[in-house]
Design an enzyme around this catalytic site. Structure first.
Site, PDB file in Angstrom:
ATOM      1  N   ASN A 247       6.759  14.537   3.352  1.00 55.70           N
ATOM      2  CA  ASN A 247       6.273  15.575   4.429  1.00 55.70           C
ATOM      3  C   ASN A 247       7.650  15.477   5.464  1.00 55.70           C
ATOM      4  O   ASN A 247       7.839  16.595   6.424  1.00 55.70           O
ATOM      5  CB  ASN A 247       5.434  14.833   5.291  1.00 55.70           C
ATOM      6  CG  ASN A 247       4.028  14.546   4.700  1.00 55.70           C
ATOM      7  OD1 ASN A 247       3.539  15.628   4.451  1.00 55.70           O
ATOM      8  ND2 ASN A 247       3.585  13.543   4.738  1.00 55.70           N
TER       9      ASN A 247
ATOM     10  N   LYS B 277       1.433   3.983  18.019  1.00 49.49           N
ATOM     11  CA  LYS B 277       2.795   3.204  18.695  1.00 49.49           C
ATOM     12  C   LYS B 277       2.639   3.080  20.287  1.00 49.49           C
ATOM     13  O   LYS B 277       2.871   2.068  20.919  1.00 49.49           O
ATOM     14  CB  LYS B 277       3.735   4.143  18.396  1.00 49.49           C
ATOM     15  CG  LYS B 277       4.150   4.402  16.988  1.00 49.49           C
ATOM     16  CD  LYS B 277       4.518   3.233  16.053  1.00 49.49           C
ATOM     17  CE  LYS B 277       4.784   3.351  14.730  1.00 49.49           C
ATOM     18  NZ  LYS B 277       4.906   2.038  14.112  1.00 49.49           N
TER      19      LYS B 277
ATOM     20  N   SER C 113       0.889  -1.171   0.186  1.00 50.97           N
ATOM     21  CA  SER C 113       0.065  -0.065   0.058  1.00 50.97           C
ATOM     22  C   SER C 113       0.539   1.387   0.047  1.00 50.97           C
ATOM     23  O   SER C 113       0.389   2.295  -0.437  1.00 50.97           O
ATOM     24  CB  SER C 113      -1.047   0.185   1.340  1.00 50.97           C
ATOM     25  OG  SER C 113      -0.315  -0.115   2.341  1.00 50.97           O
TER      26      SER C 113
ATOM     27  N   TYR D 111      -1.052   8.907  15.089  1.00 54.17           N
ATOM     28  CA  TYR D 111      -0.160   7.902  14.703  1.00 54.17           C
ATOM     29  C   TYR D 111       0.877   7.502  15.937  1.00 54.17           C
ATOM     30  O   TYR D 111       1.200   6.421  16.454  1.00 54.17           O
ATOM     31  CB  TYR D 111       0.848   8.555  13.541  1.00 54.17           C
ATOM     32  CG  TYR D 111       2.176   7.912  13.504  1.00 54.17           C
ATOM     33  CD1 TYR D 111       2.523   6.711  13.130  1.00 54.17           C
ATOM     34  CD2 TYR D 111       3.274   8.807  14.074  1.00 54.17           C
ATOM     35  CE1 TYR D 111       3.987   6.237  12.994  1.00 54.17           C
ATOM     36  CE2 TYR D 111       4.451   8.427  14.043  1.00 54.17           C
ATOM     37  CZ  TYR D 111       4.944   7.276  13.430  1.00 54.17           C
ATOM     38  OH  TYR D 111       6.271   6.709  13.539  1.00 54.17           O
TER      39      TYR D 111
ATOM     40  N   ARG E  60       5.302  24.210  12.181  1.00 55.83           N
ATOM     41  CA  ARG E  60       4.514  23.231  11.637  1.00 55.83           C
ATOM     42  C   ARG E  60       3.827  22.907  12.858  1.00 55.83           C
ATOM     43  O   ARG E  60       4.329  22.341  14.044  1.00 55.83           O
ATOM     44  CB  ARG E  60       5.146  22.150  10.846  1.00 55.83           C
ATOM     45  CG  ARG E  60       4.386  21.284  10.441  1.00 55.83           C
ATOM     46  CD  ARG E  60       4.987  20.121   9.539  1.00 55.83           C
ATOM     47  NE  ARG E  60       5.987  19.503  10.306  1.00 55.83           N
ATOM     48  CZ  ARG E  60       6.956  18.410  10.021  1.00 55.83           C
ATOM     49  NH1 ARG E  60       6.605  18.060   8.548  1.00 55.83           N
ATOM     50  NH2 ARG E  60       7.494  17.758  10.977  1.00 55.83           N
TER      51      ARG E  60
ATOM     52  N   SER F  93       8.508   4.280  18.074  1.00 55.52           N
ATOM     53  CA  SER F  93       8.982   5.743  17.630  1.00 55.52           C
ATOM     54  C   SER F  93       9.184   6.468  18.872  1.00 55.52           C
ATOM     55  O   SER F  93       8.437   6.213  19.849  1.00 55.52           O
ATOM     56  CB  SER F  93       7.943   6.273  16.768  1.00 55.52           C
ATOM     57  OG  SER F  93       8.194   7.532  16.640  1.00 55.52           O
TER      58      SER F  93
HETATM   59  C1  UD1 Z   1       7.844  12.672  12.662  1.00 58.67           C
HETATM   60  C2  UD1 Z   1       7.176  11.875  13.685  1.00 58.67           C
HETATM   61  C3  UD1 Z   1       7.964  10.830  13.722  1.00 58.67           C
HETATM   62  C4  UD1 Z   1       8.175   9.979  12.630  1.00 58.67           C
HETATM   63  C5  UD1 Z   1       8.762  10.723  11.569  1.00 58.67           C
HETATM   64  C6  UD1 Z   1       9.276  10.003  10.213  1.00 58.67           C
HETATM   65  C7  UD1 Z   1       5.789  12.975  15.525  1.00 58.67           C
HETATM   66  C8  UD1 Z   1       6.007  14.093  16.718  1.00 58.67           C
HETATM   67  N1  UD1 Z   1       6.972  12.962  14.833  1.00 58.67           N
HETATM   68  O1  UD1 Z   1       9.104  13.338  12.907  1.00 58.67           O
HETATM   69  O2  UD1 Z   1       7.519   9.949  15.013  1.00 58.67           O
HETATM   70  O3  UD1 Z   1       8.992   8.709  13.036  1.00 58.67           O
HETATM   71  O4  UD1 Z   1       8.196  11.926  11.321  1.00 58.67           O
HETATM   72  O5  UD1 Z   1       7.851   9.802   9.509  1.00 58.67           O
HETATM   73  O6  UD1 Z   1       5.028  12.242  15.432  1.00 58.67           O
HETATM   74  N2  UD1 Z   1      11.111  20.303   8.543  1.00 58.67           N
HETATM   75  C9  UD1 Z   1      11.257  21.279   7.865  1.00 58.67           C
HETATM   76  N3  UD1 Z   1      10.744  21.504   6.879  1.00 58.67           N
HETATM   77  C10 UD1 Z   1      10.057  20.256   5.778  1.00 58.67           C
HETATM   78  C11 UD1 Z   1      10.013  19.073   6.698  1.00 58.67           C
HETATM   79  C12 UD1 Z   1      10.365  18.996   8.015  1.00 58.67           C
HETATM   80  O7  UD1 Z   1      11.292  22.591   8.470  1.00 58.67           O
HETATM   81  O8  UD1 Z   1       9.633  20.295   4.883  1.00 58.67           O
HETATM   82  C13 UD1 Z   1      11.538  20.130  10.002  1.00 58.67           C
HETATM   83  C14 UD1 Z   1      10.427  19.859  11.048  1.00 58.67           C
HETATM   84  O9  UD1 Z   1       9.830  20.960  11.387  1.00 58.67           O
HETATM   85  C15 UD1 Z   1      11.382  19.037  12.136  1.00 58.67           C
HETATM   86  C16 UD1 Z   1      12.377  18.573  11.247  1.00 58.67           C
HETATM   87  O10 UD1 Z   1      12.405  19.124  10.030  1.00 58.67           O
HETATM   88  O11 UD1 Z   1      12.352  20.061  12.811  1.00 58.67           O
HETATM   89  C17 UD1 Z   1      12.208  17.109  11.251  1.00 58.67           C
HETATM   90  O12 UD1 Z   1      10.896  16.668  10.556  1.00 58.67           O
HETATM   91  P1  UD1 Z   1      10.381  15.307  10.096  1.00 58.67           P
HETATM   92  O13 UD1 Z   1      11.541  14.875   8.999  1.00 58.67           O
HETATM   93  O14 UD1 Z   1       9.038  15.603   9.355  1.00 58.67           O
HETATM   94  O15 UD1 Z   1      10.366  14.508  11.265  1.00 58.67           O
HETATM   95  P2  UD1 Z   1       9.532  14.689  12.709  1.00 58.67           P
HETATM   96  O16 UD1 Z   1       8.409  15.604  12.519  1.00 58.67           O
HETATM   97  O17 UD1 Z   1      10.640  15.127  13.588  1.00 58.67           O
END
Ligand code: UD1
Length: 338
Positions: free
Chosen positions: A198, A153, A34, A149, A292, A124
């Site tokens: 994301n 966990k 999926s 999510y 975010r 996680s």
């Molecule tokens: C999230 C989940 C985590 C999961 C992980 C991978 C929560 C709280 N966190 O982690 O459990 O294992 O995703 O799926 O549930 N950022 C940017 N720009 C972007 C994308 C991210 O600035 O376009 C920043 C975010 O604000 C953060 C960091 O990069 O500070 C990491 O973000 P991300 O990779 O999405 O992971 P988490 O949110 O930490």
């Protein structure tokens, strides 16, 4: 030993499959595809020279999943299968609870029926919740998750503790991942998100390849060393090694162990951008965007327990993670394709 990897065609599952095969295990993958592609299985074979046995099944479908236990003598289950997009889980909570919890319960029931006693769970760092002190240590209370999510966990961890309390033969390892990035150094397997990513690294690699224009940095006014969010990024191959050691440990012990898999070091979003630029000699244009929803300012692991219990520690640094992520994206601009 014969290991069943549910969700074994996914990002972490596929890398873990390679490490199990390289360590001499037989691997059976169960995945409904999926959120993954069948080509992953070919790539695993190209890397290891051995093709894992593959079942295209939804592991919450009891009848279909039972076939695997009938046809194979399984020694341990590593359970990756589950939905994992934080934002989607807020929009479709029932779908997340139904899918993630059902699949874990079905696996546990089948394991009991077929006398399989080792369960490694893909948990996680999100289970520590929004109010935990950093670094996160395994003995801390969990809960206070910020999205459905994360709660799935947390709930599955509790189900596993209860199951182990009632069945003295059961051995459970709860592996709490921090932020997995990177890819296999061969460039043959890696993270292949559908649609606009994301997560940070897939977004950066798609900016690097020109598919996306610029990175949005979500907030630069956090109380961190440069104002951007800090996380504990870990190379997916280090994470994969941790699963092999966990399966070895689980086969000799009983009860439940919670274990962080992180490096113990936090890097900010801008640290990652800089490391990526240096490792690959590519400029990543970015703009500062608002914070975010649901993001925490800073967290990272206390990584000692994994060393003490499993003899594991992360070996690959941030530059290697950035180089391997780009190597995968560069060789596979459209991921695994259709
Ligand atoms: C999230 C989940 C985590 C999961 C992980 C991978 C929560 C709280 N966190 O982690 O459990 O294992 O995703 O799926 O549930 N950022 C940017 N720009 C972007 C994308 C991210 O600035 O376009 C920043 C975010 O604000 C953060 C960091 O990069 O500070 C990491 O973000 P991300 O990779 O999405 O992971 P988490 O949110 O930490």
């Amino acid at each position: 030993m014969n290991i069943l990897l549910t969700g074994g065609a996914g990002f972490i599952g596929s890398h873990t499959c390679v490490e199990f095969i390289n360590s001499g295990y037989d691997v059976v993958i169960a995945d409904d595809l999926s959120n993954s592609k069948p080509k992953v299985i070919d790539r695993i074979e190209e890397i290891t020279g051995k093709r894992p046995k593959f079942y295209k099944v939804d592991v919450s479908d009891r009848l279909a999943a039972e076939q695997i236990f009938k046809e194979n003598k399984i020694d341990a289950v590593v359970h990756f299968a589950g939905y994992k997009a934080v934002g989607e889980s807020c929009a479709k909570p029932l779908m997340y609870y139904r899918n993630n919890i059902d699949s874990a319960l079905t696996m546990l029931e089948l394991m009991e029926e077929y006398g399989v006693n080792s369960f490694i769970f893909s948990s996680s760092a999100t289970v520590y919740g929004a109010d935990a002190d950093i670094p996160y240590v395994e003995g801390m209370p969990t809960g206070g998750c910020t999205n459905p999510y994360g709660w799935t966990k947390h709930m599955i961890e509790q189900i596993l503790r209860d199951a182990a309390a009632a069945n003295e033969k059961l051995s459970v390892i709860l592996l709490r991942y921090f932020n997995p990035i990177g890819a296999h150094p061969s460039g043959k397997i890696g993270e292949d998100p559908s649609g606009i990513p994301n997560n940070l690294l897939p977004y950066i690699t798609q900016v690097a390849s020109g598919r996306l224009k610029e990175l949005g940095v979500f907030g630069n006014d956090y109380d961190t060393h440069d104002g951007t969010g800090v996380r504990d990024y870990i190379h997916v191959c280090d994470l994969a090694d941790g699963h092999v050691l966990a399966a070895e440990y689980a086969s000799k012990h009983r009860g439940v162990e919670e274990i962080n898999l992180g490096t113990g070091v936090g890097y900010s979003v801008l640290d990652v951008v800089n490391a990526f630029e240096q490792a690959n000699d590519i400029k990543i244009p970015y703009v500062i965007k608002p914070r975010r929803d649901g993001d925490l300012p800073e967290y990272y692991a206390d990584a000692k327990k994994a060393g003490e219990v499993l003899g594991w520690s992360a070996k690959r640094d941030l530059k290697t993670m950035c180089r391997d992520s780009w190597n995968w994206q560069k060789n596979n601009p459209n991921g695994y394709g259709d």
